[in-house]
Design a protein around this motif. Structure first.
Motif, PDB file in Angstrom:
ATOM      1  N   LEU A   1      21.105 -43.139  33.718  1.00  0.00           N
ATOM      2  CA  LEU A   1      21.207 -44.285  32.816  1.00  0.00           C
ATOM      3  C   LEU A   1      20.910 -43.866  31.380  1.00  0.00           C
ATOM      4  CD1 LEU A   1      21.431 -47.350  32.274  1.00  0.00           C
ATOM      5  CD2 LEU A   1      18.995 -47.534  32.859  1.00  0.00           C
ATOM      6  N   ARG A   2      19.882 -43.072  31.200  1.00  0.00           N
ATOM      7  CA  ARG A   2      19.527 -42.612  29.851  1.00  0.00           C
ATOM      8  C   ARG A   2      20.633 -41.732  29.263  1.00  0.00           C
ATOM      9  NH1 ARG A   2      17.342 -38.188  27.359  1.00  0.00           N
ATOM     10  NH2 ARG A   2      15.981 -38.613  25.555  1.00  0.00           N
ATOM     11  N   GLY A   3      21.173 -40.823  30.081  1.00  0.00           N
ATOM     12  CA  GLY A   3      22.217 -39.922  29.597  1.00  0.00           C
ATOM     13  C   GLY A   3      23.468 -40.665  29.159  1.00  0.00           C
ATOM     14  N   VAL A   4      23.911 -41.627  29.966  1.00  0.00           N
ATOM     15  CA  VAL A   4      25.144 -42.339  29.629  1.00  0.00           C
ATOM     16  C   VAL A   4      24.897 -43.324  28.488  1.00  0.00           C
ATOM     17  CG1 VAL A   4      24.952 -44.302  31.252  1.00  0.00           C
ATOM     18  CG2 VAL A   4      27.200 -43.348  30.722  1.00  0.00           C
ATOM     19  N   THR A   5      23.642 -43.753  28.306  1.00  0.00           N
ATOM     20  CA  THR A   5      23.304 -44.583  27.149  1.00  0.00           C
ATOM     21  C   THR A   5      23.481 -43.786  25.863  1.00  0.00           C
ATOM     22  OG1 THR A   5      21.719 -45.957  28.382  1.00  0.00           O
ATOM     23  CG2 THR A   5      21.452 -45.864  25.992  1.00  0.00           C
ATOM     24  N   LEU A   6      22.974 -42.559  25.843  1.00  0.00           N
ATOM     25  CA  LEU A   6      23.127 -41.704  24.658  1.00  0.00           C
ATOM     26  C   LEU A   6      24.594 -41.383  24.391  1.00  0.00           C
ATOM     27  CD1 LEU A   6      20.101 -39.280  25.175  1.00  0.00           C
ATOM     28  CD2 LEU A   6      20.268 -41.239  23.627  1.00  0.00           C
ATOM     29  N   GLU A   7      25.359 -41.203  25.454  1.00  0.00           N
ATOM     30  CA  GLU A   7      26.798 -40.961  25.280  1.00  0.00           C
ATOM     31  C   GLU A   7      27.464 -42.152  24.596  1.00  0.00           C
ATOM     32  OE1 GLU A   7      28.593 -40.087  29.004  1.00  0.00           O
ATOM     33  OE2 GLU A   7      27.257 -38.404  29.436  1.00  0.00           O
ATOM     34  N   GLY A   8      27.092 -43.351  25.039  1.00  0.00           N
ATOM     35  CA  GLY A   8      27.678 -44.551  24.443  1.00  0.00           C
ATOM     36  C   GLY A   8      27.305 -44.747  22.990  1.00  0.00           C
ATOM     37  N   LEU A   9      26.126 -44.278  22.620  1.00  0.00           N
ATOM     38  CA  LEU A   9      25.674 -44.398  21.229  1.00  0.00           C
ATOM     39  C   LEU A   9      26.476 -43.520  20.286  1.00  0.00           C
ATOM     40  CD1 LEU A   9      21.808 -44.247  21.823  1.00  0.00           C
ATOM     41  CD2 LEU A   9      23.094 -46.263  21.093  1.00  0.00           C
ATOM     42  N   TYR A  10      26.857 -42.343  20.777  1.00  0.00           N
ATOM     43  CA  TYR A  10      27.429 -41.334  19.873  1.00  0.00           C
ATOM     44  C   TYR A  10      28.854 -40.925  20.218  1.00  0.00           C
ATOM     45  CZ  TYR A  10      22.511 -41.095  18.622  1.00  0.00           C
ATOM     46  OH  TYR A  10      21.231 -41.421  18.234  1.00  0.00           O
ATOM     47  N   SER A  11      29.474 -41.604  21.162  1.00  0.00           N
ATOM     48  CA  SER A  11      30.877 -41.297  21.453  1.00  0.00           C
ATOM     49  C   SER A  11      31.766 -41.976  20.422  1.00  0.00           C
ATOM     50  CB  SER A  11      31.245 -41.797  22.853  1.00  0.00           C
ATOM     51  OG  SER A  11      31.162 -43.214  22.907  1.00  0.00           O
ATOM     52  N   ASP A  12      33.034 -41.628  20.411  1.00  0.00           N
ATOM     53  CA  ASP A  12      33.970 -42.277  19.508  1.00  0.00           C
ATOM     54  C   ASP A  12      34.077 -43.765  19.876  1.00  0.00           C
ATOM     55  OD1 ASP A  12      36.816 -43.142  18.550  1.00  0.00           O
ATOM     56  OD2 ASP A  12      36.443 -41.234  17.550  1.00  0.00           O
ATOM     57  N   PRO A  13      34.136 -44.654  18.880  1.00  0.00           N
ATOM     58  CA  PRO A  13      34.254 -46.091  19.166  1.00  0.00           C
ATOM     59  C   PRO A  13      35.448 -46.446  20.042  1.00  0.00           C
ATOM     60  CG  PRO A  13      33.782 -45.735  16.849  1.00  0.00           C
ATOM     61  CD  PRO A  13      34.046 -44.378  17.439  1.00  0.00           C
ATOM     62  N   LEU A  14      36.403 -45.556  20.112  1.00  0.00           N
ATOM     63  CA  LEU A  14      37.580 -45.769  20.946  1.00  0.00           C
ATOM     64  C   LEU A  14      37.205 -46.071  22.397  1.00  0.00           C
ATOM     65  CD1 LEU A  14      40.755 -45.485  20.858  1.00  0.00           C
ATOM     66  CD2 LEU A  14      40.423 -43.156  21.631  1.00  0.00           C
ATOM     67  N   TYR A  15      36.043 -45.568  22.841  1.00  0.00           N
ATOM     68  CA  TYR A  15      35.642 -45.712  24.238  1.00  0.00           C
ATOM     69  C   TYR A  15      34.728 -46.909  24.493  1.00  0.00           C
ATOM     70  CZ  TYR A  15      37.582 -41.053  24.335  1.00  0.00           C
ATOM     71  OH  TYR A  15      38.436 -39.986  24.209  1.00  0.00           O
ATOM     72  N   GLY A  16      34.503 -47.737  23.486  1.00  0.00           N
ATOM     73  CA  GLY A  16      33.781 -48.981  23.712  1.00  0.00           C
ATOM     74  C   GLY A  16      32.396 -49.047  23.101  1.00  0.00           C
ATOM     75  N   GLY A  17      31.727 -47.917  22.888  1.00  0.00           N
ATOM     76  CA  GLY A  17      30.405 -47.909  22.275  1.00  0.00           C
ATOM     77  C   GLY A  17      30.464 -47.544  20.809  1.00  0.00           C
ATOM     78  N   ASN A  18      29.282 -47.286  20.224  1.00  0.00           N
ATOM     79  CA  ASN A  18      29.210 -46.854  18.829  1.00  0.00           C
ATOM     80  C   ASN A  18      30.046 -47.755  17.925  1.00  0.00           C
ATOM     81  OD1 ASN A  18      28.646 -45.288  16.561  1.00  0.00           O
ATOM     82  ND2 ASN A  18      30.147 -43.700  17.057  1.00  0.00           N
ATOM     83  N   ILE A  19      29.854 -49.062  18.070  1.00  0.00           N
ATOM     84  CA  ILE A  19      30.647 -50.045  17.329  1.00  0.00           C
ATOM     85  C   ILE A  19      30.534 -49.818  15.821  1.00  0.00           C
ATOM     86  CG2 ILE A  19      30.825 -52.501  16.765  1.00  0.00           C
ATOM     87  CD1 ILE A  19      30.173 -53.136  19.644  1.00  0.00           C
ATOM     88  N   ASP A  20      31.677 -49.834  15.174  1.00  0.00           N
ATOM     89  CA  ASP A  20      31.777 -49.626  13.721  1.00  0.00           C
ATOM     90  C   ASP A  20      31.205 -48.276  13.284  1.00  0.00           C
ATOM     91  OD1 ASP A  20      33.002 -52.087  13.322  1.00  0.00           O
ATOM     92  OD2 ASP A  20      31.099 -53.120  13.064  1.00  0.00           O
ATOM     93  N   MET A  21      31.033 -47.363  14.244  1.00  0.00           N
ATOM     94  CA  MET A  21      30.523 -46.012  13.962  1.00  0.00           C
ATOM     95  C   MET A  21      29.099 -46.029  13.400  1.00  0.00           C
ATOM     96  SD  MET A  21      33.999 -44.197  12.460  1.00  0.00           S
ATOM     97  CE  MET A  21      34.422 -45.557  11.358  1.00  0.00           C
ATOM     98  N   ASP A  22      28.354 -47.101  13.689  1.00  0.00           N
ATOM     99  CA  ASP A  22      26.993 -47.219  13.167  1.00  0.00           C
ATOM    100  C   ASP A  22      26.035 -46.234  13.831  1.00  0.00           C
ATOM    101  OD1 ASP A  22      27.573 -49.120  11.285  1.00  0.00           O
ATOM    102  OD2 ASP A  22      27.126 -50.817  12.597  1.00  0.00           O
ATOM    103  N   GLY A  23      26.336 -45.837  15.065  1.00  0.00           N
ATOM    104  CA  GLY A  23      25.531 -44.803  15.708  1.00  0.00           C
ATOM    105  C   GLY A  23      25.628 -43.489  14.953  1.00  0.00           C
ATOM    106  N   TRP A  24      26.819 -43.154  14.495  1.00  0.00           N
ATOM    107  CA  TRP A  24      27.027 -41.937  13.704  1.00  0.00           C
ATOM    108  C   TRP A  24      26.353 -42.059  12.339  1.00  0.00           C
ATOM    109  CZ3 TRP A  24      33.007 -41.354  14.737  1.00  0.00           C
ATOM    110  CH2 TRP A  24      33.188 -40.834  16.038  1.00  0.00           C
TER     111      TRP A  24
END
Length: 249
Positions: A194-217
């Motif tokens: 759960l922790r690993g896939v959470t970090l992936e969602g934070l920093y993956s390309d927004p194309l995949y559903g997370g990191n909305i508006d690239m704010d994680g980056w």
């Protein structure tokens, strides 16, 4: 009948017909569109068009559930937000769309372990060997979320999403340290996944559903997917606006 009377009657009929058309147009409303009556009503088509465009701009069709139930999704929202909470540095996992990222991953090849060898025999492996079980990731998540709820009810008599942040942290720490004894899966194994896939969602390309508006980056000054750095390569560190894969379309 005199000519004056004929003209007077004709004028009265014309006024009467105009009143009827006007009243009918108000009465039938939307039903008049496209008809004779509808053609006489001054619809504000440009305003309606702008309203529709504004509504479409605010919708994110990438935020739709593909795997989780609504109850599971609420649990994932709460758990990921405790792993990466909102603070003065920026948004947390929930606002960055991480729960949707996880849902979409589990619905696809990641959830089915499509690139992993999943045939028996299954032996207990060393940590360096990674996961050695028969359950797919989507199955591990489903079991893990159910056990998270069971343990929450056992310890605090509430749903996990209804607990205070301190209580949620206690539950997650118990999973992380294997204080929770599960028969089907490892509690720490589920937490680490759960922790690993959470970090992936934070920093993956927004194309995949997370990191909305690239704010994680942005929180890490990461530039994202740049085509090149020719305009800044001769300088020291320079903060630049991140780019997504979608920006190159």
């Amino acid at each position: 009948m005199t000519k004056d009377n004929e003209n007077k009657t004709s004028e009265e009929e014309r006024i009467s017909r105009r009143r009827f058309i006007k009243s009918s147009g108000v009465a039938v409303g939307g039903l008049a569109v496209g008809g004779v009556i509808g053609g006489l009503i001054p619809w504000r088509t440009e305003d309606n068009k702008q309203q529709r465009q504004a509504a479409n701009e605010t919708k994110n069709y990438n935020q739709a559930l593909m795997f989780f139930s609504q109850a599971e999704f609420k649990t994932v929202e709460a758990a990921t937000e405790r792993i990466f909470p909102k603070d003065h540095n920026g948004p947390g996992a929930k606002d960055l769309g991480v729960p949707f990222y996880i849902d979409h991953q589990l619905a696809g090849s990641y959830g089915f372990n499509s690139r992993d060898y999943m045939e028996p025999p299954f032996f207990h492996g060393e940590k360096e060997q990674g996961y050695q079980g028969r359950l797919k990731r989507r199955e591990i998540f489903r079991v893990g979320l159910r056990e998270l709820q069971n343990y929450s009810h056992q310890k605090y008599k509430k749903e996990f999403s209804e607990l205070s942040t301190e209580e949620q942290d206690d539950i997650l720490k118990d999973f992380e340290s294997d204080k929770v004894k599960l028969s089907t899966i490892s509690a720490s194994g589920f937490f680490n996944m759960l922790r690993g896939v959470t970090l992936e969602g934070l920093y993956s390309d927004p194309l995949y559903g997370g990191n909305i508006d690239m704010d994680g980056w942005r929180m890490r000054d990461y530039p994202g997917d740049q085509m090149n750095y020719l305009d800044v390569i001769e300088e020291g560190f320079k903060k630049i606006e991140p780019r997504s894969l979608r920006d190159h379309m």
